[in-house]
Design a protein around this motif. Structure first.
Motif, PDB file in Angstrom:
ATOM      1  N   SER A 114       1.001  -1.149  -0.041  1.00  0.00           N
ATOM      2  CA  SER A 114      -0.014   0.016  -0.270  1.00  0.00           C
ATOM      3  C   SER A 114       0.788   1.134  -0.097  1.00  0.00           C
ATOM      4  O   SER A 114       0.551   2.178  -0.788  1.00  0.00           O
ATOM      5  CB  SER A 114      -0.914   0.181   1.251  1.00  0.00           C
ATOM      6  N   ALA A 115       1.877   1.368   0.839  1.00  0.00           N
ATOM      7  CA  ALA A 115       3.008   2.428   0.793  1.00  0.00           C
ATOM      8  C   ALA A 115       3.667   2.675  -0.635  1.00  0.00           C
ATOM      9  O   ALA A 115       3.610   3.894  -1.187  1.00  0.00           O
ATOM     10  CB  ALA A 115       3.978   2.123   1.973  1.00  0.00           C
ATOM     11  N   LEU A 116       3.769   1.616  -1.305  1.00  0.00           N
ATOM     12  CA  LEU A 116       4.419   1.941  -2.771  1.00  0.00           C
ATOM     13  C   LEU A 116       3.647   2.491  -3.534  1.00  0.00           C
ATOM     14  O   LEU A 116       3.869   3.213  -4.523  1.00  0.00           O
ATOM     15  CB  LEU A 116       5.209   0.476  -3.106  1.00  0.00           C
ATOM     16  N   ILE A 117       2.234   1.706  -3.635  1.00  0.00           N
ATOM     17  CA  ILE A 117       1.231   2.221  -4.679  1.00  0.00           C
ATOM     18  C   ILE A 117       0.749   3.792  -4.397  1.00  0.00           C
ATOM     19  O   ILE A 117       0.687   4.594  -5.189  1.00  0.00           O
ATOM     20  CB  ILE A 117       0.127   1.114  -4.693  1.00  0.00           C
ATOM     21  N   ALA A 118       0.678   3.787  -2.981  1.00  0.00           N
ATOM     22  CA  ALA A 118       0.492   5.367  -2.736  1.00  0.00           C
ATOM     23  C   ALA A 118       1.381   6.370  -2.862  1.00  0.00           C
ATOM     24  O   ALA A 118       1.095   7.339  -3.236  1.00  0.00           O
ATOM     25  CB  ALA A 118      -0.047   5.333  -1.038  1.00  0.00           C
ATOM     26  N   ASN A 169      -8.379  -5.576  -1.093  1.00  0.00           N
ATOM     27  CA  ASN A 169      -9.499  -4.567  -0.716  1.00  0.00           C
ATOM     28  C   ASN A 169      -8.725  -3.612   0.468  1.00  0.00           C
ATOM     29  O   ASN A 169      -8.960  -2.399   0.453  1.00  0.00           O
ATOM     30  CB  ASN A 169     -10.559  -5.210  -0.205  1.00  0.00           C
ATOM     31  N   VAL A 170      -7.967  -4.374   1.467  1.00  0.00           N
ATOM     32  CA  VAL A 170      -7.225  -3.612   2.460  1.00  0.00           C
ATOM     33  C   VAL A 170      -6.267  -2.767   1.702  1.00  0.00           C
ATOM     34  O   VAL A 170      -6.185  -1.536   2.038  1.00  0.00           O
ATOM     35  CB  VAL A 170      -6.674  -4.461   3.437  1.00  0.00           C
ATOM     36  N   ILE A 171      -5.471  -3.365   0.821  1.00  0.00           N
ATOM     37  CA  ILE A 171      -4.375  -2.354   0.208  1.00  0.00           C
ATOM     38  C   ILE A 171      -5.087  -1.069  -0.581  1.00  0.00           C
ATOM     39  O   ILE A 171      -4.221  -0.305  -0.434  1.00  0.00           O
ATOM     40  CB  ILE A 171      -3.762  -3.387  -0.798  1.00  0.00           C
ATOM     41  N   LEU A 172      -5.984  -1.462  -1.371  1.00  0.00           N
ATOM     42  CA  LEU A 172      -6.728  -0.533  -2.170  1.00  0.00           C
ATOM     43  C   LEU A 172      -7.219   0.745  -1.245  1.00  0.00           C
ATOM     44  O   LEU A 172      -7.287   1.699  -1.497  1.00  0.00           O
ATOM     45  CB  LEU A 172      -7.975  -0.999  -2.876  1.00  0.00           C
ATOM     46  N   THR A 173      -7.738   0.227  -0.042  1.00  0.00           N
ATOM     47  CA  THR A 173      -8.341   1.078   0.859  1.00  0.00           C
ATOM     48  C   THR A 173      -7.324   2.137   1.520  1.00  0.00           C
ATOM     49  O   THR A 173      -7.332   3.156   1.682  1.00  0.00           O
ATOM     50  CB  THR A 173      -9.149   0.378   2.234  1.00  0.00           C
ATOM     51  N   LEU A 174      -6.113   1.399   1.663  1.00  0.00           N
ATOM     52  CA  LEU A 174      -5.137   2.245   2.474  1.00  0.00           C
ATOM     53  C   LEU A 174      -4.398   3.156   1.302  1.00  0.00           C
ATOM     54  O   LEU A 174      -4.122   4.340   1.732  1.00  0.00           O
ATOM     55  CB  LEU A 174      -3.885   1.196   2.995  1.00  0.00           C
ATOM     56  N   VAL A 175      -4.320   2.760  -0.047  1.00  0.00           N
ATOM     57  CA  VAL A 175      -3.936   3.637  -0.855  1.00  0.00           C
ATOM     58  C   VAL A 175      -4.761   4.714  -0.971  1.00  0.00           C
ATOM     59  O   VAL A 175      -4.075   5.942  -1.277  1.00  0.00           O
ATOM     60  CB  VAL A 175      -3.667   2.891  -2.166  1.00  0.00           C
ATOM     61  N   LEU A 176      -6.199   4.591  -1.158  1.00  0.00           N
ATOM     62  CA  LEU A 176      -7.030   5.592  -1.083  1.00  0.00           C
ATOM     63  C   LEU A 176      -6.895   6.543   0.045  1.00  0.00           C
ATOM     64  O   LEU A 176      -6.963   7.947  -0.144  1.00  0.00           O
ATOM     65  CB  LEU A 176      -8.325   5.207  -1.265  1.00  0.00           C
ATOM     66  N   LEU A 177      -6.406   6.215   1.107  1.00  0.00           N
ATOM     67  CA  LEU A 177      -6.416   7.107   2.486  1.00  0.00           C
ATOM     68  C   LEU A 177      -5.097   7.840   2.547  1.00  0.00           C
ATOM     69  O   LEU A 177      -4.894   8.693   3.235  1.00  0.00           O
ATOM     70  CB  LEU A 177      -6.776   6.262   3.606  1.00  0.00           C
ATOM     71  N   GLU A 178      -3.824   7.147   2.041  1.00  0.00           N
ATOM     72  CA  GLU A 178      -2.555   7.509   2.160  1.00  0.00           C
ATOM     73  C   GLU A 178      -1.860   8.404   1.038  1.00  0.00           C
ATOM     74  O   GLU A 178      -0.940   9.103   1.294  1.00  0.00           O
ATOM     75  CB  GLU A 178      -1.565   6.297   2.524  1.00  0.00           C
ATOM     76  N   THR A 238      -0.118  -0.875  10.926  1.00  0.00           N
ATOM     77  CA  THR A 238      -0.945  -0.698  12.299  1.00  0.00           C
ATOM     78  C   THR A 238      -2.351  -0.468  11.821  1.00  0.00           C
ATOM     79  O   THR A 238      -3.152  -1.088  12.399  1.00  0.00           O
ATOM     80  CB  THR A 238      -0.425   0.870  12.920  1.00  0.00           C
ATOM     81  N   LEU A 239      -2.529   0.408  10.750  1.00  0.00           N
ATOM     82  CA  LEU A 239      -4.186   0.534  10.447  1.00  0.00           C
ATOM     83  C   LEU A 239      -4.578  -0.880  10.098  1.00  0.00           C
ATOM     84  O   LEU A 239      -5.669  -1.302  10.357  1.00  0.00           O
ATOM     85  CB  LEU A 239      -4.247   1.207   9.227  1.00  0.00           C
ATOM     86  N   GLU A 240      -3.767  -1.873   9.259  1.00  0.00           N
ATOM     87  CA  GLU A 240      -4.415  -2.969   8.947  1.00  0.00           C
ATOM     88  C   GLU A 240      -4.677  -4.017  10.002  1.00  0.00           C
ATOM     89  O   GLU A 240      -5.602  -4.901  10.386  1.00  0.00           O
ATOM     90  CB  GLU A 240      -3.389  -3.859   7.822  1.00  0.00           C
ATOM     91  N   ALA A 241      -3.553  -3.775  11.209  1.00  0.00           N
ATOM     92  CA  ALA A 241      -3.716  -4.813  12.258  1.00  0.00           C
ATOM     93  C   ALA A 241      -5.251  -4.337  13.060  1.00  0.00           C
ATOM     94  O   ALA A 241      -5.962  -5.244  13.801  1.00  0.00           O
ATOM     95  CB  ALA A 241      -2.712  -4.565  13.173  1.00  0.00           C
ATOM     96  N   THR A 242      -5.315  -3.066  13.139  1.00  0.00           N
ATOM     97  CA  THR A 242      -6.648  -2.440  13.987  1.00  0.00           C
ATOM     98  C   THR A 242      -7.867  -3.081  13.081  1.00  0.00           C
ATOM     99  O   THR A 242      -8.763  -3.234  13.577  1.00  0.00           O
ATOM    100  CB  THR A 242      -6.763  -1.022  13.937  1.00  0.00           C
ATOM    101  N   LEU A 243      -7.817  -2.887  11.716  1.00  0.00           N
ATOM    102  CA  LEU A 243      -8.871  -3.179  10.932  1.00  0.00           C
ATOM    103  C   LEU A 243      -9.237  -4.784  10.982  1.00  0.00           C
ATOM    104  O   LEU A 243     -10.328  -5.365  10.958  1.00  0.00           O
ATOM    105  CB  LEU A 243      -8.804  -3.030   9.573  1.00  0.00           C
ATOM    106  N   SER A 244      -8.170  -5.432  11.128  1.00  0.00           N
ATOM    107  CA  SER A 244      -8.199  -6.942  11.016  1.00  0.00           C
ATOM    108  C   SER A 244      -8.837  -7.293  12.690  1.00  0.00           C
ATOM    109  O   SER A 244      -9.515  -8.352  12.788  1.00  0.00           O
ATOM    110  CB  SER A 244      -7.082  -7.893  10.827  1.00  0.00           C
ATOM    111  N   PHE A 245      -8.466  -6.732  13.581  1.00  0.00           N
ATOM    112  CA  PHE A 245      -8.731  -6.881  14.860  1.00  0.00           C
ATOM    113  C   PHE A 245     -10.272  -6.497  15.248  1.00  0.00           C
ATOM    114  O   PHE A 245     -11.033  -7.165  15.572  1.00  0.00           O
ATOM    115  CB  PHE A 245      -7.965  -6.132  15.917  1.00  0.00           C
ATOM    116  N   LEU A 246     -10.684  -5.500  14.288  1.00  0.00           N
ATOM    117  CA  LEU A 246     -12.074  -5.204  14.437  1.00  0.00           C
ATOM    118  C   LEU A 246     -13.016  -6.135  13.372  1.00  0.00           C
ATOM    119  O   LEU A 246     -14.085  -5.999  13.596  1.00  0.00           O
ATOM    120  CB  LEU A 246     -12.369  -3.815  14.030  1.00  0.00           C
TER     121      LEU A 246
END
Length: 307
Positions: A114-118, A169-178, A238-246
């Motif tokens: 996600s960091a590379l694509i963003a 989906n998680v990677i795409l979401t993080l790209v959209l936000l970062e 960290t965000l992915e871990a939080t989302l997976s925890f939820l």
């Protein structure tokens, strides 16, 4: 009067100078904390890549699991007598050591991917805004301001609630936000570089805009973007871990560290702490190591922070 032919070659190509790389490397190695973080990060990456060869079982192969081994304490031997569960097992009988190593692969994949694509998307948007100016710049920067004004975790929850679970989906979401973080930094740095003499010389030689941006402006925008990239990897993990925890991150068939922590949460009150503790420590060590490396890169690459 036409500029000299070698004027453009005199541009300060930040990442093309061996002396700069030598100085960055020597300054980086002078910080014990950053070196320790780099060592820990290297071990984490190597362990994730070598997971099939350094783990006693594939924790997500149902044929290798035994329900009799569920929730065993650390140091307990397996029921079949094949090996010892040094970190214990979870509620499904999975070896926690193996699960953590495999979970690191998912966490690093999501964070780095996600960091590379963003970074690519945000840098291109920032360069375009800086070069185009006017209404294009105003429109893109208002979009960046809009994205940065919303709470990241809230936006991620809303997007994934609509898109569903899944690594992609998680990677795409993080790209959209970062990507907005990179866009704002790239634009600001590009506006500074656009006023340099070597850019005027490149324009005077008739070079196309894309070549000026990619060949001359972009290399000198990389240092701050590199620092942001390192820190955004930690943020994405960290965000992915939080989302997976939820329960809205990766699926249970491909669990990350966050999902491993979530699996043990229900057993904390029964004193089976190890199910969440050891994945949590692995996540903490990874995040701290990345942040130590990113902080030192920021200090080395930003002359204003030099002592």
């Amino acid at each position: 009067m036409k500029p000299a032919a070698n004027t453009v070659a005199a541009a300060p190509r930040t990442f093309g100078e061996r002396s700069l790389w030598w100085r960055v490397g020597s300054d980086f190695m002078s910080a014990p904390g950053a070196v320790a973080g780099l060592v820990v990060l290297a071990l984490v990456v190597l362990a994730a890549l070598a997971a099939p060869w350094i783990t006693p079982q594939n924790p997500y192969d149902l044929m290798q699991l035994d329900v009799l081994d569920a929730r065993l304490a650390p140091g307990t031997a397996s029921s079949a007598g094949g090996f010892t569960y040094w970190l214990g097992t979870d509620g499904q009988g999975r070896d926690l050591y193996s699960a953590i190593i495999y979970g690191l692969r998912i966490s690093l994949l999501v964070g780095v991917g996600s960091a590379l694509i963003a970074a690519v998307v945000g840098t291109l948007v920032g360069l375009l805004a800086a070069y185009a100016g006017g209404r294009v710049d105003a429109l893109l920067m208002r979009l960046v301001d809009l994205l940065l004004s919303f709470p990241t975790i809230l936006m991620a929850l809303m997007i994934l609630a609509y898109m569903g679970k899944g690594i992609s989906n998680v990677i795409l979401t993080l790209v959209l936000l970062e990507w907005a973080y990179y866009a704002r930094t790239a634009r600001g740095q590009a506006l500074v570089e656009a006023r340099r003499e070597y850019v005027d010389a490149a324009r005077g030689q008739g070079l196309p805009a894309w070549r000026i941006l990619v060949g001359h402006v972009l290399p000198n925008c990389l240092p701050p973007l590199l620092v942001i990239g390192a820190l955004q990897v930690a943020r994405a993990i960290t965000l992915e871990a939080t989302l997976s925890f939820l329960g809205l991150g990766v699926p249970i068939t491909e669990p990350s560290l966050g999902l491993l922590i979530s699996n043990g949460y229900q057993y904390l009150l029964s004193n089976e702490y190890w199910i969440s503790l050891f994945p949590g420590l692995a996540l903490l060590a990874t995040i701290v190591a990345i942040n130590l490396v990113g902080d030192q890169l920021r200090d080395v690459l930003n002359p204003r922070l030099q002592k």
